[in-house]
Scaffold this active site. Sequence first.
Site, PDB file in Angstrom:
ATOM      1  N   GLU A 299     -24.570  17.883  -1.498  1.00 22.05           N
ATOM      2  CA  GLU A 299     -25.042  16.812  -0.465  1.00 22.05           C
ATOM      3  C   GLU A 299     -26.395  16.076  -1.044  1.00 22.05           C
ATOM      4  O   GLU A 299     -26.796  16.811  -1.824  1.00 22.05           O
ATOM      5  CB  GLU A 299     -24.972  17.408   0.781  1.00 22.05           C
ATOM      6  N   ASP A 347     -16.616  12.281   1.795  1.00 28.74           N
ATOM      7  CA  ASP A 347     -16.662  11.617   2.471  1.00 28.74           C
ATOM      8  C   ASP A 347     -18.049  10.870   3.044  1.00 28.74           C
ATOM      9  O   ASP A 347     -18.939  10.789   3.387  1.00 28.74           O
ATOM     10  CB  ASP A 347     -16.738  12.778   3.812  1.00 28.74           C
ATOM     11  N   CYS A 373     -15.438   4.939   5.661  1.00 35.90           N
ATOM     12  CA  CYS A 373     -16.156   4.150   7.165  1.00 35.90           C
ATOM     13  C   CYS A 373     -15.715   3.308   6.940  1.00 35.90           C
ATOM     14  O   CYS A 373     -16.291   1.982   6.934  1.00 35.90           O
ATOM     15  CB  CYS A 373     -17.176   4.821   7.492  1.00 35.90           C
TER      16      CYS A 373
END
Length: 415
Positions: A299, A347, A373
């Site tokens: 991340e 993601d 998304c």
Amino acid sequence: MSTGTVTIDRLGAQGDGVARTEAGPVFAPFTLPGETVSLAVNKANGTLISLKEASPERVEPPCRHFGPDGVNGTCGGCTLQHASDALYHAFKRNLVIDALRSKGLTPEVGALIIARPGDRRRAAFTARRTEKELLLGYNQMQSHHIVSIGECPITSPGIVSRLATIRKIAAAMASSAEPFRITVLETDTGLDLAFEGLKLSDPQRRSAVDAVLGERGIARVSLNGEIVVEPLKPAIDFDGVTVSPPPGAFTQATRPAEDAMAKLVLAHVGKAKRVADLFAGIGTFALRIARTARVHAVEGDDRAVKALDFAARNTQGLKPVTAEKRDLFRRPMMAQELKAFDAVVFDPPRAGAETQCHELARSGVKKIAAVSCNPVTLARDLSILTAAGYRITGVTPIDQFLWSAHVETVATLEK
């Protein structure tokens, strides 16, 4: 500017009705396919003047702030409250189908996992202090005007019932008439209010602290990422793993959508023994997967990495979890690194994971779960993987932002 009567042909990608005219397509919010409408037209933009013939798919919007006649203005939070469930659900699913088809991909796309009113646990409001009141709500469509809301059917009762409290705290912190942003997250211990765009003097800080301590249900207030007051540490549960998100951290907007995504990802990962979770956030997937597999979570946000790592270290029953701070846009995990894993989950933000997917394509990892998304960037990323021999085994659209044109997708691939 001109006026005219047109028939709406279809819904566009943003949820606007689209009419074919001699001058080209005209996009008209709050209209539906098959309707005859009178519009004021400026280039390709149409403003609804009157509805001449309504579609049988038109329904009464549940919110008084929605549409051209909305109370306090036309709230920009929703675009499709006037559409029937059947039309709306088909629209969302077709966003994914059309994006994939544009890249030559024609996998079977599953039924939409639907969203329900009151599901939203995270809401981003705009606020501004005036001489009379504290405006709190959403920007009017295509405007900086704030539509001050008294209700919001998409948002959780835990947030809506405390709008007055949020206004009180915001009023204590606002020092000018400049607009600012408040992201509200409903956590297991109370509301987490993340303010952005304000400067706080010492008296204002004390006033804000007093306002918070005088109210129930507020876990934390932060300003520009720094904690102002934290009566209770915010907590989110990932299937038995408790995480305390840092101020303003990204979380999935609804718990039902998050659970649906996690279920699909976990089912695909299956019995993998080593899994990489890329763009891992605070551990939405990594900490769930760690029940059965060793996980390496990557991340770019340092505070998110620390929250994930702390949760992993303080939860019994998990397989080893390693957490790495790394900007995957600038420094993707290389194919050679990825060869150590049985499965990979990614993601990314709306921009997608193009650079990372090129490395994944060369890695030979057996299973990939792509969470997105943005159907457009997902289609691009999947086309990179399929060109390298990966086979799409499932595509599931998930509605997380009710009555909007945004849709989540989980796609699974194997090689």
